[in-house]
Scaffold this motif. Structure first.
Motif, PDB file in Angstrom:
ATOM      1  N   VAL A 277       0.835  -1.202   0.000  1.00 16.77           N
ATOM      2  CA  VAL A 277       0.000   0.000   0.000  1.00 16.77           C
ATOM      3  C   VAL A 277       0.872   1.254   0.000  1.00 16.77           C
ATOM      4  O   VAL A 277       0.589   2.226  -0.717  1.00 16.77           O
ATOM      5  N   GLY A 278       1.945   1.262   0.770  1.00 15.39           N
ATOM      6  CA  GLY A 278       2.852   2.409   0.803  1.00 15.39           C
ATOM      7  C   GLY A 278       3.540   2.631  -0.524  1.00 15.39           C
ATOM      8  O   GLY A 278       3.692   3.768  -0.983  1.00 15.39           O
ATOM      9  N   ILE A 279       3.953   1.553  -1.172  1.00 20.49           N
ATOM     10  CA  ILE A 279       4.590   1.687  -2.485  1.00 20.49           C
ATOM     11  C   ILE A 279       3.584   2.195  -3.514  1.00 20.49           C
ATOM     12  O   ILE A 279       3.903   3.059  -4.330  1.00 20.49           O
ATOM     13  N   ALA A 280       2.361   1.677  -3.466  1.00 19.58           N
ATOM     14  CA  ALA A 280       1.329   2.140  -4.401  1.00 19.58           C
ATOM     15  C   ALA A 280       1.017   3.620  -4.182  1.00 19.58           C
ATOM     16  O   ALA A 280       0.851   4.378  -5.151  1.00 19.58           O
ATOM     17  N   ALA A 281       0.960   4.060  -2.937  1.00 20.77           N
ATOM     18  CA  ALA A 281       0.704   5.476  -2.655  1.00 20.77           C
ATOM     19  C   ALA A 281       1.863   6.344  -3.139  1.00 20.77           C
ATOM     20  O   ALA A 281       1.648   7.451  -3.651  1.00 20.77           O
ATOM     21  N   SER A 282       3.080   5.867  -2.995  1.00 19.39           N
ATOM     22  CA  SER A 282       4.243   6.624  -3.465  1.00 19.39           C
ATOM     23  C   SER A 282       4.234   6.754  -4.978  1.00 19.39           C
ATOM     24  O   SER A 282       4.525   7.828  -5.523  1.00 19.39           O
ATOM     25  N   VAL A 283       3.911   5.674  -5.669  1.00 20.66           N
ATOM     26  CA  VAL A 283       3.849   5.721  -7.130  1.00 20.66           C
ATOM     27  C   VAL A 283       2.741   6.658  -7.580  1.00 20.66           C
ATOM     28  O   VAL A 283       2.915   7.449  -8.515  1.00 20.66           O
ATOM     29  N   TRP A 284       1.580   6.605  -6.916  1.00 24.08           N
ATOM     30  CA  TRP A 284       0.482   7.492  -7.275  1.00 24.08           C
ATOM     31  C   TRP A 284       0.866   8.961  -7.054  1.00 24.08           C
ATOM     32  O   TRP A 284       0.599   9.819  -7.896  1.00 24.08           O
ATOM     33  N   ALA A 285       1.502   9.265  -5.912  1.00 20.80           N
ATOM     34  CA  ALA A 285       1.892  10.646  -5.624  1.00 20.80           C
ATOM     35  C   ALA A 285       2.930  11.139  -6.623  1.00 20.80           C
ATOM     36  O   ALA A 285       2.889  12.293  -7.067  1.00 20.80           O
TER      37      ALA A 285
END
Length: 59
Positions: free
Chosen positions: A13-21
């Motif tokens: 989830v943290g990696i997905a949020a970083s990629v989205w940001a």
């Protein structure tokens, strides 16, 4: 192994949020507005409204 799976979920989830940001911050900007005359007219109206010559008359 179950405990490691619970640690893997927040990591994903943290990696997905970083990629989205990162992807939302690197969008291509839209082309600039080339309506220069409208901008000039708006600037002149603003200067007219804010000018003190008509509003402040010396006694």
């Amino acid at each position: 192994m179950g405990a490691l799976l619970w640690l893997l979920i927040p990591l994903v989830v943290g990696i997905a949020a970083s990629v989205w940001a990162w992807s939302t911050g690197h969008r291509n900007p839209s082309p600039p507005d080339h309506d220069t005359w409208e901008d000039l007219d708006r600037y002149q109206r603003l200067r007219t409204v804010l000018s003190a010559n008509e509003h402040c008359k010396a006694a």
